[in-house]
Design a protein around this motif. Sequence first.
Motif, mmCIF file in Angstrom:
data_model
loop_
_atom_site.group_PDB
_atom_site.id
_atom_site.type_symbol
_atom_site.label_atom_id
_atom_site.label_comp_id
_atom_site.label_asym_id
_atom_site.label_seq_id
_atom_site.Cartn_x
_atom_site.Cartn_y
_atom_site.Cartn_z
ATOM 1 N N VAL A 29 -9.461 -1.454 -9.954
ATOM 2 C CA VAL A 29 -8.831 -0.656 -11.161
ATOM 3 C C VAL A 29 -7.971 0.164 -10.572
ATOM 4 N N LEU A 30 -6.777 0.208 -11.389
ATOM 5 C CA LEU A 30 -5.566 1.100 -11.057
ATOM 6 C C LEU A 30 -5.368 2.266 -11.974
ATOM 7 N N ARG A 31 -5.623 3.462 -11.619
ATOM 8 C CA ARG A 31 -5.355 4.528 -12.597
ATOM 9 C C ARG A 31 -4.400 5.569 -11.975
ATOM 10 N N ASP A 32 -3.183 5.098 -11.472
ATOM 11 C CA ASP A 32 -2.591 6.167 -10.975
ATOM 12 C C ASP A 32 -2.228 7.267 -11.756
ATOM 13 N N GLY A 33 -1.990 8.556 -11.057
ATOM 14 C CA GLY A 33 -1.683 9.776 -11.492
ATOM 15 C C GLY A 33 -1.514 10.668 -10.637
ATOM 16 N N SER A 75 -5.960 -2.548 -0.188
ATOM 17 C CA SER A 75 -4.551 -2.471 -0.338
ATOM 18 C C SER A 75 -3.990 -1.834 0.737
ATOM 19 N N ILE A 76 -2.627 -1.990 0.717
ATOM 20 C CA ILE A 76 -1.608 -1.371 1.671
ATOM 21 C C ILE A 76 -1.840 0.067 1.454
ATOM 22 N N ALA A 77 -1.890 0.617 0.069
ATOM 23 C CA ALA A 77 -2.048 1.949 -0.100
ATOM 24 C C ALA A 77 -3.037 2.760 0.573
ATOM 25 N N ALA A 78 -3.860 1.954 1.420
ATOM 26 C CA ALA A 78 -4.807 2.819 2.089
ATOM 27 C C ALA A 78 -4.161 3.446 3.408
ATOM 28 N N VAL A 79 -3.083 2.891 3.918
ATOM 29 C CA VAL A 79 -2.233 3.289 4.624
ATOM 30 C C VAL A 79 -0.845 4.015 4.261
ATOM 31 N N ARG A 80 -0.509 3.512 3.275
ATOM 32 C CA ARG A 80 0.795 3.814 2.760
ATOM 33 C C ARG A 80 0.953 3.672 1.408
ATOM 34 N N ALA A 81 0.560 4.974 0.843
ATOM 35 C CA ALA A 81 0.177 4.759 -0.856
ATOM 36 C C ALA A 81 1.604 5.502 -1.343
ATOM 37 N N ASN A 82 1.842 5.150 -2.592
ATOM 38 C CA ASN A 82 2.665 5.560 -3.375
ATOM 39 C C ASN A 82 2.241 6.916 -3.972
ATOM 40 N N GLN A 85 -1.191 7.943 -6.059
ATOM 41 C CA GLN A 85 -2.227 6.828 -5.917
ATOM 42 C C GLN A 85 -3.210 7.253 -4.892
ATOM 43 N N SER A 86 -3.544 8.536 -4.961
ATOM 44 C CA SER A 86 -4.710 8.928 -3.972
ATOM 45 C C SER A 86 -5.945 8.638 -4.481
ATOM 46 N N ASN A 92 -9.552 2.246 -1.281
ATOM 47 C CA ASN A 92 -9.359 1.195 -0.265
ATOM 48 C C ASN A 92 -9.325 1.574 0.972
ATOM 49 N N GLY A 93 -9.171 2.948 1.305
ATOM 50 C CA GLY A 93 -9.482 3.471 2.648
ATOM 51 C C GLY A 93 -10.898 3.116 3.249
ATOM 52 N N TYR A 94 -11.630 3.663 1.656
ATOM 53 C CA TYR A 94 -13.370 3.212 2.095
ATOM 54 C C TYR A 94 -13.427 1.842 2.504
ATOM 55 N N LEU A 95 -12.936 1.006 1.580
ATOM 56 C CA LEU A 95 -13.154 -0.353 2.050
ATOM 57 C C LEU A 95 -12.920 -0.816 3.480
#
Length: 277
Positions: A29-33, A75-82, A85-86, A92-95
């Motif tokens: 689920v994505l809930r960016d903010g 997701s690549i967000a775990a190493v380089r998030a927008n 996207q915290s 994803n870092g947890y995964l």
Amino acid sequence: DLQIVAADVRSLGESPSGPYDGVFHAAGVLRDGLARSLMPDRVDAVLGPKVGGTHALADLVSEGEHPAFVVLFSSIAAVRANLGQSAYAAANGYLDGYAARRRAEGLPWYSLGWGLWTVGMGEAVAPRAAAHGVAALTEDDGIGLLRTALGRPPAHYVLSAATAKDASMTAVTPDAGLWPSLTLAVGKVLHLDSVSAEDDLLELGLDSMMAVELAASLAADGLDVDPMVFFEHTRVGTLLTHLESLPRAASQAPAPPAPAPREPSYAAPVAPVAPAA
Ligand SMILES: NC(=O)c1ccc[n+]([C@@H]2O[C@H](COP(=O)([O-])OP(=O)(O)OC[C@H]3O[C@@H](n4cnc5c(N)ncnc54)[C@H](OP(=O)(O)O)[C@@H]3O)[C@@H](O)[C@H]2O)c1
């Protein structure tokens, strides 16, 4: 036989019993903010399917014969998030951390740090990203990379449209080998909190003095590297592959990673987040 069952991945009590040939965890689920809008329910919505779902799946496959593979869609967000996207980066870092822990126990767990796709949760973003020169994975690209990754040893692989163009799939972040010392050295020399396989040394500001410093740092790992190598292999993932192909003084090879703690925990390390390129 294909059986489709609708279920909340966090609670899989009613699922068909195993054994399972392989398991893919792709719920998300994505809930960016921005941080000020990160209310607990928004964070839970993002962490739940990823963290809770991973533990429920781990319980499901813990009985009997272990599947040939378990693949966590990270997701690549775990190493380089927008920006914004915290929570998603943490989930994803947890995964990535959890899969690494299971690998340390000898189990075939992959985490795939996907870059943007043109479908699914990427569909709305891909056109805007394309306008800024950031390519997204088509379904064919993604399936091709998935097949390639599954043909490789279980690891944390970062897979993006840039990787798809690279037939040798160099943009990986293995947990061992030279990766820890290379990223430590790059981070130190270029003053970065985190380094991903996708990073480009020139874009990050590498100059010739820094290249000399990097070479000196890697010498401690028994690698005799000409500083020019950093200008010839500028992507960190490609550089890693090149360096790992070089001969190394055996006595100075880096120590193997420390064994993982035995019990999974929600407090597992979260991959550091760097601003988007
Ligand atoms: N597409 C991309 O660009 C991209 C990039 C990087 C990583 N990823 C990762 O790849 C995976 C798949 O993404 P996608 O693009 O296919 O996303 P998507 O189209 O939004 O699909 C996500 C799916 O997860 C399901 N889901 C959410 N919470 C669940 C829960 N508690 N239990 C069971 N199912 C749940 C959703 O079901 P409902 O519709 O019923 O809610 C939905 O079918 C995700 O983990 C995502 O983080 C995707």
